[in-house]
Design an enzyme around this catalytic site. Structure first.
Site, PDB file in Angstrom:
ATOM      1  N   ASN A   1     -10.225  -0.694  -1.778  1.00  0.00           N
ATOM      2  CA  ASN A   1      -8.779  -0.500  -1.585  1.00  0.00           C
ATOM      3  C   ASN A   1      -8.050  -1.077  -2.805  1.00  0.00           C
ATOM      4  OD1 ASN A   1      -6.091  -0.629  -0.832  1.00  0.00           O
ATOM      5  ND2 ASN A   1      -6.488  -1.445   1.224  1.00  0.00           N
TER       6      ASN A   1
ATOM      7  N   HIS B   1      -3.829   6.996   1.653  1.00  0.00           N
ATOM      8  CA  HIS B   1      -4.084   5.704   1.013  1.00  0.00           C
ATOM      9  C   HIS B   1      -5.474   5.244   1.436  1.00  0.00           C
ATOM     10  CE1 HIS B   1      -4.091   1.542   0.088  1.00  0.00           C
ATOM     11  NE2 HIS B   1      -4.001   1.173   1.345  1.00  0.00           N
TER      12      HIS B   1
ATOM     13  N   CYS C   1       0.824  -1.225   0.000  1.00  0.00           N
ATOM     14  CA  CYS C   1       0.000   0.000   0.000  1.00  0.00           C
ATOM     15  C   CYS C   1       0.850   1.264   0.000  1.00  0.00           C
ATOM     16  CB  CYS C   1      -0.936   0.010   1.205  1.00  0.00           C
ATOM     17  SG  CYS C   1      -2.048  -1.398   1.204  1.00  0.00           S
TER      18      CYS C   1
HETATM   19  O1  UT7 Z   1      -4.360  -1.165   3.042  1.00  0.00           O
HETATM   20  C1  UT7 Z   1      -3.980  -1.591   4.300  1.00  0.00           C
HETATM   21  C2  UT7 Z   1      -4.568  -2.899   4.542  1.00  0.00           C
HETATM   22  N1  UT7 Z   1      -5.818  -3.030   5.162  1.00  0.00           N
HETATM   23  C3  UT7 Z   1      -6.348  -2.279   6.127  1.00  0.00           C
HETATM   24  O2  UT7 Z   1      -5.878  -1.245   6.503  1.00  0.00           O
HETATM   25  C4  UT7 Z   1      -7.599  -2.816   6.762  1.00  0.00           C
HETATM   26  C5  UT7 Z   1      -7.571  -2.589   8.237  1.00  0.00           C
HETATM   27  N2  UT7 Z   1      -8.689  -3.196   8.942  1.00  0.00           N
HETATM   28  C6  UT7 Z   1      -9.978  -2.917   8.702  1.00  0.00           C
HETATM   29  O3  UT7 Z   1     -10.300  -2.145   7.820  1.00  0.00           O
HETATM   30  C7  UT7 Z   1     -11.031  -3.514   9.614  1.00  0.00           C
HETATM   31  O4  UT7 Z   1     -10.391  -4.165  10.690  1.00  0.00           O
HETATM   32  C8  UT7 Z   1     -11.990  -4.502   8.911  1.00  0.00           C
HETATM   33  C9  UT7 Z   1     -12.888  -3.736   7.934  1.00  0.00           C
HETATM   34  C10 UT7 Z   1     -11.221  -5.575   8.172  1.00  0.00           C
HETATM   35  C11 UT7 Z   1     -12.896  -5.188   9.923  1.00  0.00           C
HETATM   36  O5  UT7 Z   1     -13.579  -4.235  10.689  1.00  0.00           O
HETATM   37  P1  UT7 Z   1     -13.622  -4.386  12.289  1.00  0.00           P
HETATM   38  O6  UT7 Z   1     -14.476  -3.296  12.768  1.00  0.00           O
HETATM   39  O7  UT7 Z   1     -12.193  -4.400  12.763  1.00  0.00           O
HETATM   40  O8  UT7 Z   1     -14.369  -5.754  12.472  1.00  0.00           O
HETATM   41  P2  UT7 Z   1     -13.863  -7.094  13.196  1.00  0.00           P
HETATM   42  O9  UT7 Z   1     -12.714  -7.680  12.448  1.00  0.00           O
HETATM   43  O10 UT7 Z   1     -13.667  -6.780  14.629  1.00  0.00           O
HETATM   44  O11 UT7 Z   1     -15.102  -8.028  13.009  1.00  0.00           O
HETATM   45  C12 UT7 Z   1     -16.338  -7.745  13.602  1.00  0.00           C
HETATM   46  C13 UT7 Z   1     -17.319  -8.850  13.227  1.00  0.00           C
HETATM   47  C14 UT7 Z   1     -16.776 -10.253  13.410  1.00  0.00           C
HETATM   48  O12 UT7 Z   1     -17.847 -11.044  13.940  1.00  0.00           O
HETATM   49  P3  UT7 Z   1     -17.899 -11.410  15.499  1.00  0.00           P
HETATM   50  O13 UT7 Z   1     -16.627 -12.170  15.768  1.00  0.00           O
HETATM   51  O14 UT7 Z   1     -17.961 -10.095  16.211  1.00  0.00           O
HETATM   52  O15 UT7 Z   1     -19.149 -12.214  15.594  1.00  0.00           O
HETATM   53  C15 UT7 Z   1     -16.466 -10.717  12.004  1.00  0.00           C
HETATM   54  O16 UT7 Z   1     -16.607 -12.114  11.851  1.00  0.00           O
HETATM   55  O17 UT7 Z   1     -17.676  -8.735  11.837  1.00  0.00           O
HETATM   56  C16 UT7 Z   1     -17.533 -10.024  11.208  1.00  0.00           C
HETATM   57  N3  UT7 Z   1     -17.180  -9.819   9.805  1.00  0.00           N
HETATM   58  C17 UT7 Z   1     -18.089  -9.616   8.834  1.00  0.00           C
HETATM   59  N4  UT7 Z   1     -19.427  -9.555   8.876  1.00  0.00           N
HETATM   60  C18 UT7 Z   1     -20.052  -9.305   7.706  1.00  0.00           C
HETATM   61  C19 UT7 Z   1     -15.937  -9.754   9.252  1.00  0.00           C
HETATM   62  N5  UT7 Z   1     -16.030  -9.527   7.933  1.00  0.00           N
HETATM   63  C20 UT7 Z   1     -17.353  -9.432   7.660  1.00  0.00           C
HETATM   64  C21 UT7 Z   1     -18.073  -9.177   6.480  1.00  0.00           C
HETATM   65  N6  UT7 Z   1     -19.421  -9.119   6.551  1.00  0.00           N
HETATM   66  N7  UT7 Z   1     -17.477  -8.974   5.285  1.00  0.00           N
END
Ligand code: UT7
Length: 332
Positions: free
Chosen positions: A289, A259, A114
């Site tokens: 992204n 980014h 990135c």
């Molecule tokens: O370019 C640099 C690389 N990437 C990044 O910078 C990404 C950085 N991270 C993020 O953007 C976020 O951490 C995410 C968007 C990936 C996830 O958001 P979050 O608020 O951190 O959610 P989480 O990982 O804490 O997950 C919350 C819940 C989980 O369920 P439980 O365990 O609370 O029941 C996940 O299983 O959301 C669930 N979940 C989804 N639900 C619906 C994870 N992905 C999905 C999805 N749809 N696509």
């Protein structure tokens, strides 16, 4: 004294639009979850046989070169940032070299994920300052839709990424009032495995096997919330570093181009830095992204909207896999 300046910007995105509702049909997710957690509404996926990383890069490059008032013959060097090259080798830079009528110039692939585009801008700036080259093309291009498993198992990753390309032409200038002021590059390899696509790599005798596929180790892996926290901290740090190096304040920034990793990351950085909404550009809603391509796509859109004015202080900042992070401060 030699300085360098961005004189042309361009971008290309594939025509196929994939909305959150399209993804709802493929995995257990929802438009509401994706929008709330990332800001993304849709992204572009490439068409096999039509789009490649190098030819998407070439389309963006053609636009940037034309807008700079140049032809490919005028370019002295190609820098190509991508984590999704056409081939394992050779790099996409040389493939771009044959896409347009360039001279037999050097072509360098940059692998800083990135942060790759800003790393590329920094390399170009140093080559120009040293007097080695006068006109350098910097491209960021990615095809990521084919490393996403569009299923519930990979849903946290799959909903975030898209395909696209952006490019800039960087030229020598002796005008100290319109130039790249400084660039700042960092890495912290101890987190390499926190955001990784492991296979096919060179560590195993069998680079690819059914076992690897069954275990899902051919898919990208990300510790989402850890990446998120590091990103917010490092973005702010590296922007501050750039401002301090130039004796400038946050209030001097006319446009921050972060980014596009997650709208919540951009928003957290904006709030932390006390910047108004109209001074931070986001388009992740439309493209997701696109890794090395996000910043040059943003710059191209800003240029088209006439929002990059002569003398504006423009700050580019990125964070991603590696971990790597970087900033560039530009007097436009
Ligand atoms: O370019 C640099 C690389 N990437 C990044 O910078 C990404 C950085 N991270 C993020 O953007 C976020 O951490 C995410 C968007 C990936 C996830 O958001 P979050 O608020 O951190 O959610 P989480 O990982 O804490 O997950 C919350 C819940 C989980 O369920 P439980 O365990 O609370 O029941 C996940 O299983 O959301 C669930 N979940 C989804 N639900 C619906 C994870 N992905 C999905 C999805 N749809 N696509």
């Amino acid at each position: 004294m030699n300085f360098s300046r961005i004189t042309g910007v361009g971008f290309y995105v594939p025509e196929t639009v994939v909305t959150n509702h399209d993804l709802e049909k493929l995995m257990d997710t929802s438009d509401a979850w994706i929008t709330e957690r990332s800001g993304i509404k849709e992204r572009r996926f490439f068409t096999e046989g039509k789009d490649t990383v190098s030819n998407m890069g070439a389309r963006a490059a053609q636009m940037a070169i034309e807008r700079a008032g140049l032809t490919p013959q005028d370019i002295d060097f190609i820098i190509f940032a991508t984590l999704s090259p056409d081939y394992n080798f050779p790099g996409s830079g040389v493939l771009l070299q044959r896409e347009l009528p360039f001279r037999e110039i050097g072509a360098l692939d940059v692998r800083a994920q990135c942060s790759g585009f800003i790393y590329g801008v920094s390399i170009a700036d140093q080559f120009i300052k040293s007097g080695m080259y006068k006109r350098i093309l910097v491209v960021g291009a990615e095809i990521q839709s084919n490393i996403l498993e569009l299923s519930t198992r990979n849903r946290d990753f799959a909903v975030l990424f898209g395909d696209g390309a952006g490019a800039v032409v960087i030229e020598k200038t002796d005008n100290p009032d319109r130039r790249i002021l400084s660039t700042h590059l960092h890495s912290e390899g101890k987190y390499a495995e926190d955001l990784i696509l492991e296979h096919p790599g060179s560590r195993l005798k069998d680079r690819m096997s059914t076992k690897i596929v069954e275990e899902g180790r051919h898919l990208p892996f990300m510790k989402g919330s850890a990446v998120f926290k590091h990103a917010v901290t490092r973005f702010s740090e590296v922007i501050d570093e750039a401002l301090q190096a130039n004796n400038l304040q946050t209030t001097d920034i006319d446009m921050l181009v972060p980014h596009q990793a997650n709208l919540r990351i951009s928003e957290a950085v904006r709030q932390k830095m006390g910047l108004p909404e109209d001074k931070v550009y986001n388009n992740i809603q439309k493209y997701g992204n696109t890794t090395a391509a996000t910043i040059p796509i943003c710059l191209s859109e800003l240029w088209e909207q006439n929002r990059l004015k002569e003398g504006d202080l423009v700050c580019l900042a990125a964070f991603g896999s590696g971990f790597t992070w970087a900033s560039a401060l530009i007097r436009w």
